[in-house]
Design an enzyme around this catalytic site. Structure first.
Site, PDB file in Angstrom:
ATOM      1  CG  LEU A  88      -2.119  -0.958   1.177  1.00  0.00           C
ATOM      2  CD1 LEU A  88      -2.975  -0.769   2.410  1.00  0.00           C
ATOM      3  CD2 LEU A  88      -2.955  -0.777  -0.061  1.00  0.00           C
ATOM      4  CB  CYS A  89       3.988   2.339  -0.088  1.00  0.00           C
ATOM      5  SG  CYS A  89       4.886   0.832  -0.378  1.00  0.00           S
ATOM      6  N   GLY A  90       1.935   2.697  -3.166  1.00  0.00           N
ATOM      7  CA  GLY A  90       2.054   3.103  -4.560  1.00  0.00           C
ATOM      8  C   GLY A  90       3.047   2.249  -5.323  1.00  0.00           C
TER       9      GLY A  90
END
Lengths: 287, 139
Positions: A88-90
């Protein structure tokens, strides 16, 4: 009217998602500040150890460390890949892996084999999925990693270099440019570049205690470790800012979806009312 | 004017002390050393112990270091402190643990590394990200 209730519950669930992403954004923002502080705290050590190495290069010791000389033939190279533990960090990890794999593919074409030391769960997952030779790994470092947790993994690679199993060592991680931008970087760790090529101005040497060899060995070891540590800390700052941005856009997107659903809901409700009125009117007319 | 020197005590995780002092005592491997300004260049290993500094006002401050390296230049002293307790055996154990973790993860896999596949999958992932970015801009 059939659709209205479903649309309402859909809006509710999107709203809940939005609440979660909003919270994650705020958590990431506060963690990012702390991670940046840690990144700055690690800087003096790296600077100082660099200064000492520059001094040492001018000092002319009788012992030259193996990490400083280039090996002629490169048969196998090592990569230390620093990734995050969580997702969930691009595109942070993906972009970095892409940089690493591009480099690795170049080596592969030259028939050079590759050893990987994976730091962070994402790197471990990625490289074992593609059947890379992962020789060491470290994960679950948390938000404030300590040097202790990295020593082992780094030592595996340094031992491999000492024993001639690998001829070069690279470090792949993300550079923290600013909150919005993180750039993947591939850096050569061994042979050490850049610290030792200054011209000798005059001849002098340190007093060594106990002897030059163990001290220089220790110094080089710490130099490499501090580089890895710095990149791990920097990578955490990158992770947090990337997650913050990703969650921010997720929150924005959720807002847009809610707006669209709201319009659809209003239309559906209006249609139902209009229909009802026209039924009543036509009923009255029939009487 | 009294003679002074600059000292930096740093560890990989944090800067511990930085300032101007007149005397420094450090636990070198072969016994404690005292450093005054204009000391000859010295590079020494330190064992875990106490580093003491005396500033211009004669006040003493002391710090604990886990060993490390001491570098002395005539007017600059650098103490590179370790953050972890280092011993050859401990390092060895840590290295073995890191290796074992990797081996366990690799145990059920062949050693052939498929770069082409890795690249293809990455290109796909990157393309997805690019597309999402573009979509966002268009809105």
């Amino acid at each position: 009217m059939a659709g209205a209730k479903e649309i309402r519950s859909k809006i509710g669930s999107v709203k809940n998602t939005q609440k979660i992403t909003k919270a994650m954004e705020m958590v990431a923002a506060s963690k990012m500040r702390k991670a940046q502080d840690r990144m700055h705290a690690a800087r003096p050590y790296a600077d100082k150890i660099n200064t000492v190495l520059v001094h040492l290069s001018q000092a002319h010791p009788e012992y030259k460390h193996p990490y400083l000389s280039e090996r002629e033939e490169v048969k196998r190279v090592g990569y230390i890949v620093v990734s995050t533990d969580r997702g969930l960090c691009g595109g942070l990890n993906t972009n970095m892996f892409k940089a690493a794999v591009t480099e690795m593919a170049d080596w592969d074409e030259k028939d050079v084999e590759i050893d990987v030391c994976a730091i962070g769960k994402k790197a471990i997952g990625f490289f074992s999925r593609f059947k890379a030779k992962v020789v060491a790994e470290a994960s679950h470092l948390g938000d404030s990693p300590s040097m202790e947790e990295l020593i082992g993994a780094v030592k595996v690679m340094l031992d491999a270099y000492d024993e001639g199993r690998i001829d070069r060592l690279y470090l792949v991680s993300n550079n923290f440019v600013n909150t919005m931008t993180q750039a993947p970087s591939v850096q050569q760790l061994i042979p050490v570049k850049g610290v030792m090529d200054e011209e000798l101005t005059h001849h002098w040497d340190y007093i060594y205690e106990p002897e030059s060899k163990p001290i220089i060995d220790g110094l080089m070891l710490r130099f490499i470790e501090s580089q890895v540590y710095r990149s791990v800390v920097e990578n955490i700052a990158c992770e947090m800012s990337a997650r913050m941005m990703a969650m921010k856009s997720a929150t924005d997107n959720a807002g847009e979806i809610i707006k669209e659903l709201q319009t659809i809901y209003n239309k559906a409700r209006q249609a139902a009312i209009t229909q009802e009125i026209s039924e009543i009117v036509s009923g009255a007319a029939a009487v | 004017m009294s003679m002074t020197m600059h000292v930096d005590i740093v560890s990989a995780e944090i800067e511990i002390f930085s300032g101007t002092i007149t005397e420094l005592y450090a636990p070198a491997e072969m016994g404690e050393v005292g450093i005054m300004p204009r000391h000859a260049p010295l590079l020494a290993k330190m064992k875990p112990g106490e580093v003491r500094v005396v500033d211009q006002h004669g006040e003493t401050q002391s710090f604990y270091v886990n060993g490390g390296i001491l570098e002395v230049q005539p007017h600059v002293v650098t103490v590179l402190s370790d953050t972890a307790i280092r011993a050859h055996d401990l390092d060895e154990t840590a290295a073995l643990a890191a290796k074992a973790r990797a081996e366990a993860a690799m145990a059920d896999k062949k050693t052939e590394y498929d770069y082409a596949r890795a690249k293809a999958e990455l290109v796909e992932a990157v393309a997805q990200i690019e597309t999402i970015k573009k979509l966002r801009k268009r809105k």
